[in-house]
Scaffold this motif. Sequence first.
Motif, PDB file in Angstrom:
ATOM      1  N   CYS A 146       4.466  -7.514   2.276  1.00 29.25           N
ATOM      2  CA  CYS A 146       5.099  -6.397   1.341  1.00 29.25           C
ATOM      3  C   CYS A 146       4.158  -5.243   1.396  1.00 29.25           C
ATOM      4  O   CYS A 146       4.441  -4.122   0.753  1.00 29.25           O
ATOM      5  CB  CYS A 146       5.088  -6.882   0.123  1.00 29.25           C
ATOM      6  N   HIS A 147       3.102  -5.298   2.250  1.00 31.11           N
ATOM      7  CA  HIS A 147       2.061  -4.180   2.120  1.00 31.11           C
ATOM      8  C   HIS A 147       2.026  -3.492   3.642  1.00 31.11           C
ATOM      9  O   HIS A 147       1.197  -2.650   3.797  1.00 31.11           O
ATOM     10  CB  HIS A 147       0.713  -4.456   1.485  1.00 31.11           C
ATOM     11  N   THR A 154       5.566   9.272   1.057  1.00 30.80           N
ATOM     12  CA  THR A 154       6.058   8.350   0.052  1.00 30.80           C
ATOM     13  C   THR A 154       5.098   7.029  -0.171  1.00 30.80           C
ATOM     14  O   THR A 154       4.328   6.706   1.073  1.00 30.80           O
ATOM     15  CB  THR A 154       7.393   7.667   0.162  1.00 30.80           C
ATOM     16  N   ILE A 175       5.152   0.599   5.107  1.00 34.80           N
ATOM     17  CA  ILE A 175       6.398  -0.103   5.259  1.00 34.80           C
ATOM     18  C   ILE A 175       7.249   1.010   6.117  1.00 34.80           C
ATOM     19  O   ILE A 175       7.217   2.270   5.960  1.00 34.80           O
ATOM     20  CB  ILE A 175       6.885  -0.237   3.880  1.00 34.80           C
ATOM     21  N   HIS A 209       5.521   4.070  -0.141  1.00 33.91           N
ATOM     22  CA  HIS A 209       5.914   2.767   0.740  1.00 33.91           C
ATOM     23  C   HIS A 209       5.044   3.123   2.235  1.00 33.91           C
ATOM     24  O   HIS A 209       4.766   1.968   2.752  1.00 33.91           O
ATOM     25  CB  HIS A 209       7.493   2.816   1.193  1.00 33.91           C
ATOM     26  N   THR A 217       1.227   1.940   1.863  1.00 30.71           N
ATOM     27  CA  THR A 217       0.891   0.641   1.205  1.00 30.71           C
ATOM     28  C   THR A 217      -0.313   0.059   1.816  1.00 30.71           C
ATOM     29  O   THR A 217      -0.601  -0.821   1.090  1.00 30.71           O
ATOM     30  CB  THR A 217       2.183  -0.397   1.032  1.00 30.71           C
ATOM     31  N   PRO A 231      14.656   6.598  -1.269  1.00 26.71           N
ATOM     32  CA  PRO A 231      13.567   6.128  -0.444  1.00 26.71           C
ATOM     33  C   PRO A 231      12.714   6.909   0.587  1.00 26.71           C
ATOM     34  O   PRO A 231      11.785   6.566   0.806  1.00 26.71           O
ATOM     35  CB  PRO A 231      14.135   4.799   0.183  1.00 26.71           C
ATOM     36  N   SER A 244      -1.115   2.393  -2.354  1.00 26.71           N
ATOM     37  CA  SER A 244      -0.720   3.916  -2.013  1.00 26.71           C
ATOM     38  C   SER A 244      -2.005   4.955  -2.592  1.00 26.71           C
ATOM     39  O   SER A 244      -2.062   5.943  -2.336  1.00 26.71           O
ATOM     40  CB  SER A 244       0.660   4.257  -2.508  1.00 26.71           C
ATOM     41  N   CYS A 299      15.499  -4.684  -1.584  1.00 26.49           N
ATOM     42  CA  CYS A 299      14.303  -4.079  -2.361  1.00 26.49           C
ATOM     43  C   CYS A 299      13.534  -5.375  -3.120  1.00 26.49           C
ATOM     44  O   CYS A 299      12.338  -5.515  -3.241  1.00 26.49           O
ATOM     45  CB  CYS A 299      14.882  -3.208  -3.468  1.00 26.49           C
ATOM     46  N   CYS A 304      10.426  -7.605  -2.094  1.00 28.97           N
ATOM     47  CA  CYS A 304       8.918  -7.138  -2.515  1.00 28.97           C
ATOM     48  C   CYS A 304       8.899  -6.844  -3.935  1.00 28.97           C
ATOM     49  O   CYS A 304       7.741  -6.621  -4.307  1.00 28.97           O
ATOM     50  CB  CYS A 304       8.591  -6.165  -1.651  1.00 28.97           C
ATOM     51  N   HIS A 305      10.028  -6.621  -4.474  1.00 28.25           N
ATOM     52  CA  HIS A 305       9.763  -6.056  -5.855  1.00 28.25           C
ATOM     53  C   HIS A 305      10.487  -7.109  -6.919  1.00 28.25           C
ATOM     54  O   HIS A 305      11.190  -6.666  -7.880  1.00 28.25           O
ATOM     55  CB  HIS A 305      10.858  -4.652  -6.016  1.00 28.25           C
ATOM     56  N   CYS A 350      13.394  -1.448   6.645  1.00 33.73           N
ATOM     57  CA  CYS A 350      14.874  -1.144   5.874  1.00 33.73           C
ATOM     58  C   CYS A 350      15.885  -0.919   6.918  1.00 33.73           C
ATOM     59  O   CYS A 350      17.192  -1.375   6.596  1.00 33.73           O
ATOM     60  CB  CYS A 350      14.556   0.058   4.985  1.00 33.73           C
TER      61      CYS A 350
END
Length: 387
Positions: free
Chosen positions: A169-170, A57, A199, A59, A62, A310, A116, A242, A245-246, A204
């Motif tokens: 966030c990365h 993914t 991540i 995530h 990142t 996710p 990514s 979420c 970071c979003h 999470c």
Amino acid sequence: MNKRQLGITAAIIACAFALSRCISKPTPPADPRGEQYAAANTCASCHQSVYDAYTQTAHAHTSALATAGTVKGDFNAPGNVFHFSNGTEVVLEKKGERLVQRTNGQEQPFDIVIGSGRKAQTSLYWQNGQYFQLPISWFVPANSWANSPGFPADHPKFDRVIPSTCFGCHSSMIGIAEVKQENLQLKETFEHNKLLAGIDCQRCHGPAAEHVDYHNQHPQEKTAHAMKHPGKLSRQQQLDMCALCHSGLKPMQRSAFDFKPGDALSEFLMPTAPFPSKQVDVHGNQYQLLTASKCFSGSQQMTCGSCHDPHTSERSNMQVFSQRCMSCHQPDSPQFCKLRSKPSATLQQNCIDCHMPAQPSTAITLLTNGQQSPTADSIRTHMIAVY
């Protein structure tokens, strides 16, 4: 006591002292974040299929330490030269095991890559304890080098400092050596390339050391112990996870690395005046755009997880996302698509491109060798609407 006995006694005391030093010395944690955390790859021992899928993914990708295998881009002439509008050239080249950007006597290495690589990838270099963004990034749609987002188009610059908030966030952790006050600003210094890239599961699901220890001791227990299941949190708690970071570039009052599932976003972001939804840029503001949508306001349960799995890479599978739309917008119902020029079966294949189209962003403008790329600033909006 004779000399032989005295020597043996002394040797025993010395050994006991040495062993006591070994015993008292703390064992370093399996994860550099501390004893609460399990090593990042521990999850694979019990959750192999989910873990393997997640590693594909965005995530999970990142960030990464820069190597020939992680850095995207053309390092073969003539594609390895970027031309600024003032005539300055930046050469992207390999020097043995190192990848560098070089211009007018300035040469800096690729140390960490960010992004990514699905649409673009930028890179950082480390110098004197700080990370700086390199002036040239790789832009995937154009298959070309481009000036890094927000950088000038007429000359290269190497002095943009990257703070820990970007890594929040990365990455899952960045090694911070020191934080000190200089005048009115905080100056951070980092340990070189001490990074937990991407991540990981614990961002999470929360710290996992207790969970891992318990289930290693109780292998027959199937109910998860000491682990957060995001789907069992309240709706707002799920959204806050979420939105950390979003929800765009907001000033932080606490580090994103301190956020645990179930925490309130308001405890981490500084309050700012809200913008009307029409003025919210599509770049990074997925939370604001989603919550301004009628689909969201008309539902009591909708979260990011209503559409996104996710653990799986689904970005290009419009049919999968469309099926999730139709959990509410069922064919032949008043809520289904009103476009009658196409058969219903065709409409069911792709709701996304019509109702969440790619839109221009003013936050990022990329130039490929002095020319603006027509798709550089197009990002899929999360404002679900009729366009």
